[in-house]
Design an enzyme around this catalytic site. Structure first.
Site, PDB file in Angstrom:
ATOM      1  N   LYS A 239       0.842  -1.194   0.000  1.00  0.00           N
ATOM      2  CA  LYS A 239       0.000   0.000   0.000  1.00  0.00           C
ATOM      3  C   LYS A 239       0.883   1.251   0.000  1.00  0.00           C
ATOM      4  CE  LYS A 239      -3.588   2.278   2.676  1.00  0.00           C
ATOM      5  NZ  LYS A 239      -4.574   2.188   3.751  1.00  0.00           N
ATOM      6  N   GLU A 245      10.389  -4.674   4.725  1.00  0.00           N
ATOM      7  CA  GLU A 245      10.473  -6.070   4.282  1.00  0.00           C
ATOM      8  C   GLU A 245      10.214  -6.171   2.778  1.00  0.00           C
ATOM      9  OE1 GLU A 245       8.775  -4.961   6.840  1.00  0.00           O
ATOM     10  OE2 GLU A 245       8.858  -6.356   8.547  1.00  0.00           O
ATOM     11  N   GLY A 300      -4.964  -1.910   4.858  1.00  0.00           N
ATOM     12  CA  GLY A 300      -4.155  -3.046   4.398  1.00  0.00           C
ATOM     13  C   GLY A 300      -4.827  -4.379   4.640  1.00  0.00           C
ATOM     14  N   ARG A 301      -5.361  -4.571   5.837  1.00  0.00           N
ATOM     15  CA  ARG A 301      -5.954  -5.880   6.173  1.00  0.00           C
ATOM     16  C   ARG A 301      -7.352  -6.053   5.590  1.00  0.00           C
ATOM     17  NH1 ARG A 301      -4.871  -2.591  10.252  1.00  0.00           N
ATOM     18  NH2 ARG A 301      -6.555  -1.767  11.539  1.00  0.00           N
ATOM     19  N   GLU A 386      -5.053  -6.838  14.569  1.00  0.00           N
ATOM     20  CA  GLU A 386      -4.539  -5.517  14.188  1.00  0.00           C
ATOM     21  C   GLU A 386      -5.691  -4.506  14.215  1.00  0.00           C
ATOM     22  OE1 GLU A 386      -0.907  -4.883  11.404  1.00  0.00           O
ATOM     23  OE2 GLU A 386      -2.616  -4.269  10.187  1.00  0.00           O
ATOM     24  N   HIS A 417      -5.145 -33.575  17.013  1.00  0.00           N
ATOM     25  CA  HIS A 417      -4.020 -34.398  17.467  1.00  0.00           C
ATOM     26  C   HIS A 417      -2.877 -33.548  17.978  1.00  0.00           C
ATOM     27  CE1 HIS A 417      -5.884 -38.097  16.019  1.00  0.00           C
ATOM     28  NE2 HIS A 417      -6.425 -37.288  15.110  1.00  0.00           N
ATOM     29  N   LYS A 537       9.148  -0.946  14.192  1.00  0.00           N
ATOM     30  CA  LYS A 537       9.709  -0.673  12.860  1.00  0.00           C
ATOM     31  C   LYS A 537      10.789   0.396  12.973  1.00  0.00           C
ATOM     32  CE  LYS A 537       5.460  -1.130  10.078  1.00  0.00           C
ATOM     33  NZ  LYS A 537       4.548  -0.391   9.200  1.00  0.00           N
TER      34      LYS A 537
HETATM   35  O1  F6P Z   1       2.206  -4.208   9.859  1.00  0.00           O
HETATM   36  C1  F6P Z   1       1.695  -2.968   9.604  1.00  0.00           C
HETATM   37  C2  F6P Z   1       1.184  -2.812   8.220  1.00  0.00           C
HETATM   38  O2  F6P Z   1       1.039  -1.449   7.985  1.00  0.00           O
HETATM   39  C3  F6P Z   1      -0.120  -3.539   7.947  1.00  0.00           C
HETATM   40  O3  F6P Z   1      -1.237  -2.866   8.400  1.00  0.00           O
HETATM   41  C4  F6P Z   1      -0.075  -3.674   6.475  1.00  0.00           C
HETATM   42  O4  F6P Z   1      -0.990  -4.607   6.023  1.00  0.00           O
HETATM   43  C5  F6P Z   1       1.373  -4.097   6.286  1.00  0.00           C
HETATM   44  O5  F6P Z   1       2.081  -3.338   7.245  1.00  0.00           O
HETATM   45  C6  F6P Z   1       1.940  -3.899   4.923  1.00  0.00           C
HETATM   46  O6  F6P Z   1       1.921  -2.557   4.542  1.00  0.00           O
HETATM   47  P1  F6P Z   1       2.141  -2.126   3.046  1.00  0.00           P
HETATM   48  O7  F6P Z   1       1.064  -2.732   2.227  1.00  0.00           O
HETATM   49  O8  F6P Z   1       2.087  -0.635   3.047  1.00  0.00           O
HETATM   50  O9  F6P Z   1       3.490  -2.632   2.620  1.00  0.00           O
END
Ligand code: F6P
Length: 587
Positions: A239, A245, A300-301, A386, A417, A537
């Site tokens: 987003k 990452e 995002g979620r 979240e 199990h 972060k």
């Molecule tokens: O972990 C925090 C967060 O902002 C989530 O809400 C989101 O889904 C994820 O990181 C990834 O964010 P982006 O889509 O901006 O890379």
């Protein structure tokens, strides 16, 4: 009502720095009707009812009322919800409905569907429901109808997905794309992976989709080690397009591709982006013609049905993806229009509030009796935790009640199990959502009946247990009786759905989205921000140079706390861990 003008994210965001000089936005105004739940009459009633609820015996409840199993159950959209095995009675349910009404959940819901800026801390509308609304709907943000944009992106996705699926889209050297690798994390990963796994049976098997999310290089290595860059397409999904990452994995992917393809022009054929941030996408080197956008009013979620679902669309095809969206929309309409007593998200939310706030249960296990849904609980962890894992109310005052439970789970029967022992006989009762489909996708021998026998048996065993008298009657010695006794009265919801399909998956996911909404609404928290992920972060970014840079960058201080911004100082534990790591890496 249209949403208020969007505030620039950086100026709206609370700072993680110790001091800041930039002007702060004004505090948002919480509508007067959005009242604190514990000030309602219903909350007091429920507190009184909980004394009885905690002692409720499901055996006697079912014996007393022979219709209980159908009274607390209903069908909607091909989903049969049986909530009779919860520690509720009619008085409890009535008080829960009264709670939702006193907390004006319906008003809040209307505000969300209408595009009001109900995400108060970010001053944003919350309009994932627009992503699956029909083309002729009119939904406005800042006075502008957003539906042409939504369908414009969907149409572009469709064209692209068809080109990849048909082989019309070729890689730089003219070969077909055989593998699509989605690079993303959190909401830009969990929904697409969950949907890909859930809908594998509907997917184009000649194209493999893989998902790289973790910053751990092993993830990238394992997902790409057997791939040919000439036949591999990366979908960089983020987003913000700034997530550490994702950007690190995307850079690694570009280097990996160009190592073989050599020519930087190859990026245009092997990389597409899904983002709200065109500027960052260009900076990365992806042509914005190859970018699929979405908007800041999609959390995002809540984004798996936006362009973030591009890999899902490539896998199941545009028609399948539109069916998925139709399923989401079915549930939106059900949520919006069905009376609370026959409203799936309402009932699931209220039962959850009863279990969490009044009976004190701290976790919920989501247990799909369907292997295809093996990533569902991971997906729901982000959706629920979240969204509602908050300790302050919309106006910043502390919550005097409990909010999100811990969500966890695995598919049945595997879980049986592993951890069901604790669910049956442990000291902390765990309410469970048992989910199954009446029709299997593949009727392999007697498997499905055995699977279904297990889900029904688990609900029965958890509710009714086994008394010491029954254990004794089986001839067990006295010393073994307590070990073989099952206390019962362990709550479950059973969701018996017709058959897994893209449409049904959309309905199930939207059911949980709206369940989270109702709960967040009653708990009076902002279900649409996630400030709690920021601090870690920021600190990680600060520590990175200390791990690889010259030794002197990592200092220890006895005074400092981990939030100090002036120098790279840490508490003695963190400093020692950094030093130990450096030593182990020979630095
Ligand atoms: O972990 C925090 C967060 O902002 C989530 O809400 C989101 O889904 C994820 O990181 C990834 O964010 P982006 O889509 O901006 O890379």
């Amino acid at each position: 009502m249209a949403a208020k003008k969007k505030t620039n994210r950086s100026s709206a965001a609370p700072s993680t720095k110790v001091a800041t000089t930039s002007a702060q936005p004004a505090a948002p105004v919480v509508p007067a009707w959005h009242i604190e739940p514990d000030r309602t009459k219903a909350w007091k009633k429920l507190t009184a009812l909980a004394k009885r609820g905690k002692k409720m015996d499901l055996r006697s409840a079912f014996a007393k009322d022979r219709t209980r199993g159908t009274k607390f159950a209903f069908d909607a959209l091909g989903i049969h919800l049986d909530y009779s095995k919860n520690l509720v009675d009619t008085a409890t349910m009535d008080a829960l409905f009264a709670l939702a009404s006193e907390c004006a959940v319906a008003k809040h819901m209307k505000a969300m569907f209408a595009g009001e800026a109900i995400n108060l801390t970010e001053n944003r509308a919350v309009l994932h429901t627009a992503l699956r609304a029909p083309k002729n709907a009119v939904i406005k943000v800042d006075g502008r109808n957003i539906m042409p944009d939504v369908h414009g992106v969907l149409d572009r996705m469709e064209k692209f997905a068809n080109a990849v699926r048909s082989g019309a889209w070729r890689g730089h050297t003219g070969k077909r794309i055989r593998t699509v690798v989605n690079i993303g994390i959190g909401g830009s990963d969990l929904g697409p992976v969950m949907a890909y796994e859930a809908l594998k049976d509907f997917s184009e098997r000649s194209i493999d989709c893989r998902y790289v999310s973790n910053i751990d290089g092993e993830d990238f290595y394992e997902k790409t080690r057997d791939l040919d860059p000439e036949e591999t397409m990366f979908v960089v999904s983020s987003k913000t397009f700034t997530t550490l990452e994702t950007m690190t994995n995307a850079q690694t992917a570009r280097a990996w591709s160009l190592k073989k393809l050599k020519d930087p022009a190859a990026v245009a054929k092997h990389f597409v982006a899904v983002s709200t941030n065109g500027a960052e996408v260009s900076k990365f080197g992806i042509d914005t013609d190859n970018m699929f956008g979405f908007w800041d009013w999609v959390g995002g979620r809540y984004s798996m049905d936006s362009a973030i679902g591009l890999s899902t669309m490539i896998a199941i095809g545009p028609a399948g993806f539109r069916e998925l969206l139709a399923g989401f929309h079915d549930m939106d309409e059900h949520f919006r229009t069905a009376p609370a007593k026959k409203n799936l998200p309402f009932i699931m939310a209220l039962i959850g509030i009863w279990n969490r706030d009044f009976l004190g249960f701290e976790t919920v296990a989501v247990l799909p009796y369907c292997q295809y849904l093996h990533r569902l609980s991971a997906y729901l962890q982000q959706l629920e935790m979240e969204s509602n894992g908050k300790r302050v109310q919309l106006d910043g005052t502390p919550c005097r009640w409990q909010t999100s439970p811990v969500i966890w789970g695995e598919p049945g029967t595997n879980g049986q199990h592993a951890f069901y022992q604790m669910i049956h006989q442990g000291t902390s009762p765990v309410p469970c959502d048992l989910i199954a489909f009446a029709q299997p996708l593949h009727d392999v021998g007697a498997h499905h009946d055995i699977l279904m026998a297990n889900i029904f048996a688990q609900g029965e065993a958890l509710a009714f247990g086994k008394t010491p008298a029954e254990v004794r009657a089986e001839g067990n010695p006295a010393w073994l009786v307590p070990h073989r006794t099952f206390p019962g009265n362990r709550p479950t919801n059973t969701l018996l759905c017709e058959k897994l399909s893209p449409r049904m998956l959309g309905r199930i996911i939207a059911l949980y989205e709206h369940k989270v909404f109702v709960q967040g609404s009653i708990w009076r928290v902002n279900s649409f921000d996630q400030w709690g992920v920021e601090l870690g972060k920021v600190l990680a970014k600060r520590i990175i140079p200390e791990l690889s840079g010259p030794k002197s960058t990592a200092k220890s201080t006895s005074k400092s706390t981990t939030t100090s911004t002036s120098t790279s100082t840490h508490d003695s534990s963190t400093s020692a861990l950094i030093a130990k790591y450096r030593a182990l890496r020979g630095r």
